[in-house]
Design a protein around this motif. Structure first.
Motif, PDB file in Angstrom:
ATOM      1  N   MET A 280       0.964  -1.078   0.058  1.00 12.31           N
ATOM      2  CA  MET A 280      -0.065   0.144  -0.076  1.00 12.31           C
ATOM      3  C   MET A 280       0.985   1.086   0.043  1.00 12.31           C
ATOM      4  N   PHE A 281       0.480   2.130  -0.543  1.00 15.02           N
ATOM      5  CA  PHE A 281       1.150   3.475  -0.850  1.00 15.02           C
ATOM      6  C   PHE A 281       0.325   4.596  -0.066  1.00 15.02           C
ATOM      7  N   ALA A 282       1.085   5.607   0.569  1.00 10.84           N
ATOM      8  CA  ALA A 282       0.321   7.042   0.975  1.00 10.84           C
ATOM      9  C   ALA A 282       0.490   7.697  -0.005  1.00 10.84           C
ATOM     10  N   VAL A 283      -0.532   8.246  -0.563  1.00 11.29           N
ATOM     11  CA  VAL A 283      -0.491   8.886  -1.721  1.00 11.29           C
ATOM     12  C   VAL A 283      -1.149  10.461  -1.300  1.00 11.29           C
ATOM     13  N   HIS A 284      -0.289  11.470  -1.767  1.00  9.79           N
ATOM     14  CA  HIS A 284      -0.740  12.765  -1.063  1.00  9.79           C
ATOM     15  C   HIS A 284      -1.269  13.510  -2.441  1.00  9.79           C
ATOM     16  N   PHE A 285      -2.239  14.067  -2.413  1.00  5.42           N
ATOM     17  CA  PHE A 285      -2.855  14.698  -3.758  1.00  5.42           C
ATOM     18  C   PHE A 285      -2.367  16.349  -3.400  1.00  5.42           C
ATOM     19  N   ILE A 286      -1.566  17.078  -4.368  1.00  8.77           N
ATOM     20  CA  ILE A 286      -1.149  18.447  -3.912  1.00  8.77           C
ATOM     21  C   ILE A 286      -1.526  19.209  -5.097  1.00  8.77           C
TER      22      ILE A 286
ATOM     23  N   ASN B 254      -0.864  23.425  -6.119  1.00  2.77           N
ATOM     24  CA  ASN B 254       0.053  24.735  -5.543  1.00  2.77           C
ATOM     25  C   ASN B 254       0.619  24.668  -4.296  1.00  2.77           C
ATOM     26  N   ASN B 255       1.248  23.575  -4.049  1.00  2.00           N
ATOM     27  CA  ASN B 255       1.854  23.128  -2.581  1.00  2.00           C
ATOM     28  C   ASN B 255       0.582  23.351  -1.544  1.00  2.00           C
ATOM     29  N   ASN B 256      -0.454  22.816  -1.791  1.00  2.00           N
ATOM     30  CA  ASN B 256      -1.611  22.730  -0.704  1.00  2.00           C
ATOM     31  C   ASN B 256      -1.918  21.268  -0.948  1.00  2.00           C
ATOM     32  N   VAL B 257      -1.952  20.365   0.360  1.00  2.00           N
ATOM     33  CA  VAL B 257      -2.372  18.959   0.300  1.00  2.00           C
ATOM     34  C   VAL B 257      -4.044  19.151   0.396  1.00  2.00           C
ATOM     35  N   LEU B 258      -4.566  18.493  -0.779  1.00  2.00           N
ATOM     36  CA  LEU B 258      -5.905  18.320  -0.944  1.00  2.00           C
ATOM     37  C   LEU B 258      -6.307  17.145  -0.156  1.00  2.00           C
ATOM     38  N   LEU B 259      -5.644  16.007  -0.355  1.00  2.00           N
ATOM     39  CA  LEU B 259      -6.026  14.710   0.136  1.00  2.00           C
ATOM     40  C   LEU B 259      -4.729  13.678   0.420  1.00  2.00           C
TER      41      LEU B 259
ATOM     42  N   GLU C  84      -4.332  10.971 -15.810  1.00  2.00           N
ATOM     43  CA  GLU C  84      -5.389  10.541 -15.338  1.00  2.00           C
ATOM     44  C   GLU C  84      -6.330  11.407 -14.954  1.00  2.00           C
ATOM     45  N   GLU C  85      -7.670  11.300 -15.162  1.00  2.00           N
ATOM     46  CA  GLU C  85      -8.720  12.164 -14.727  1.00  2.00           C
ATOM     47  C   GLU C  85      -9.231  11.415 -13.327  1.00  2.00           C
ATOM     48  N   LEU C  86      -9.231  12.510 -12.205  1.00  2.00           N
ATOM     49  CA  LEU C  86      -9.719  12.189 -10.960  1.00  2.00           C
ATOM     50  C   LEU C  86     -10.800  12.896 -10.668  1.00  2.00           C
ATOM     51  N   LYS C  87     -11.352  12.495  -9.544  1.00  2.00           N
ATOM     52  CA  LYS C  87     -12.511  13.380  -8.581  1.00  2.00           C
ATOM     53  C   LYS C  87     -12.158  13.472  -7.332  1.00  2.00           C
ATOM     54  N   ILE C  88     -11.644  14.502  -6.703  1.00  2.00           N
ATOM     55  CA  ILE C  88     -11.108  14.992  -5.511  1.00  2.00           C
ATOM     56  C   ILE C  88     -12.152  15.791  -4.741  1.00  2.00           C
ATOM     57  N   LYS C  89     -12.799  15.310  -3.673  1.00  2.00           N
ATOM     58  CA  LYS C  89     -13.789  15.902  -3.012  1.00  2.00           C
ATOM     59  C   LYS C  89     -14.752  16.764  -4.051  1.00  2.00           C
ATOM     60  N   GLY C  90     -15.324  16.007  -4.710  1.00  2.00           N
ATOM     61  CA  GLY C  90     -16.312  16.386  -5.699  1.00  2.00           C
ATOM     62  C   GLY C  90     -16.043  17.161  -6.960  1.00  2.00           C
TER      63      GLY C  90
ATOM     64  N   HIS D 174       3.826  11.776  -4.024  1.00  2.00           N
ATOM     65  CA  HIS D 174       3.388  12.874  -3.900  1.00  2.00           C
ATOM     66  C   HIS D 174       2.599  12.880  -5.465  1.00  2.00           C
ATOM     67  N   VAL D 175       1.332  13.245  -5.566  1.00  2.00           N
ATOM     68  CA  VAL D 175       0.842  13.194  -6.767  1.00  2.00           C
ATOM     69  C   VAL D 175       0.387  14.838  -7.196  1.00  2.00           C
ATOM     70  N   LEU D 176       1.150  15.436  -8.301  1.00  2.00           N
ATOM     71  CA  LEU D 176       0.624  16.986  -8.281  1.00  2.00           C
ATOM     72  C   LEU D 176      -0.621  16.812  -9.152  1.00  2.00           C
ATOM     73  N   VAL D 177      -1.608  17.745  -8.967  1.00  2.00           N
ATOM     74  CA  VAL D 177      -2.922  17.767  -9.546  1.00  2.00           C
ATOM     75  C   VAL D 177      -3.208  19.369 -10.046  1.00  2.00           C
ATOM     76  N   THR D 178      -4.034  19.269 -11.030  1.00  2.00           N
ATOM     77  CA  THR D 178      -4.676  20.646 -11.455  1.00  2.00           C
ATOM     78  C   THR D 178      -5.956  20.431 -11.326  1.00  2.00           C
TER      79      THR D 178
END
Length: 72
Positions: free
Chosen positions: A1-7, A9-14, A26-32, A49-53
């Motif tokens: 198992m991996f601890a995945v941090h979705f980030i 602009n230097n803010n951890v979302l999830l 890949e397309e994701l849905k984070i907090k709706g 660390h997964v960097l997302v836009t």
């Protein structure tokens, strides 16, 4: 198992424990909200660390017709 941090602009979302790490593009849905993976950084064997836009959604304000209301 991996601890995945979705980030974004230097803010951890999830932070989640996942069996599979998302791939770049890949397309994701984070907090709706829709997000797209822009990059991945391996910190060590477990932490990733997964960097997302996030997709920006403009809200449209509806114009209310006040002419039908009673005036006091």
């Amino acid at each position: 198992m991996f601890a995945v941090h979705f980030i974004e602009n230097n803010n951890v979302l999830l932070t989640q424990l996942l069996n599979r790490v998302p791939t770049e593009g890949e397309e994701l849905k984070i907090k709706g909200r829709k997000a797209k993976v822009s990059g991945i950084k391996n910190i060590d064997e477990v932490n990733i660390h997964v960097l997302v836009t996030l997709e920006v959604v403009k809200k449209v304000n509806l114009v209310v017709d006040n002419s039908k209301k009673k005036k006091k």
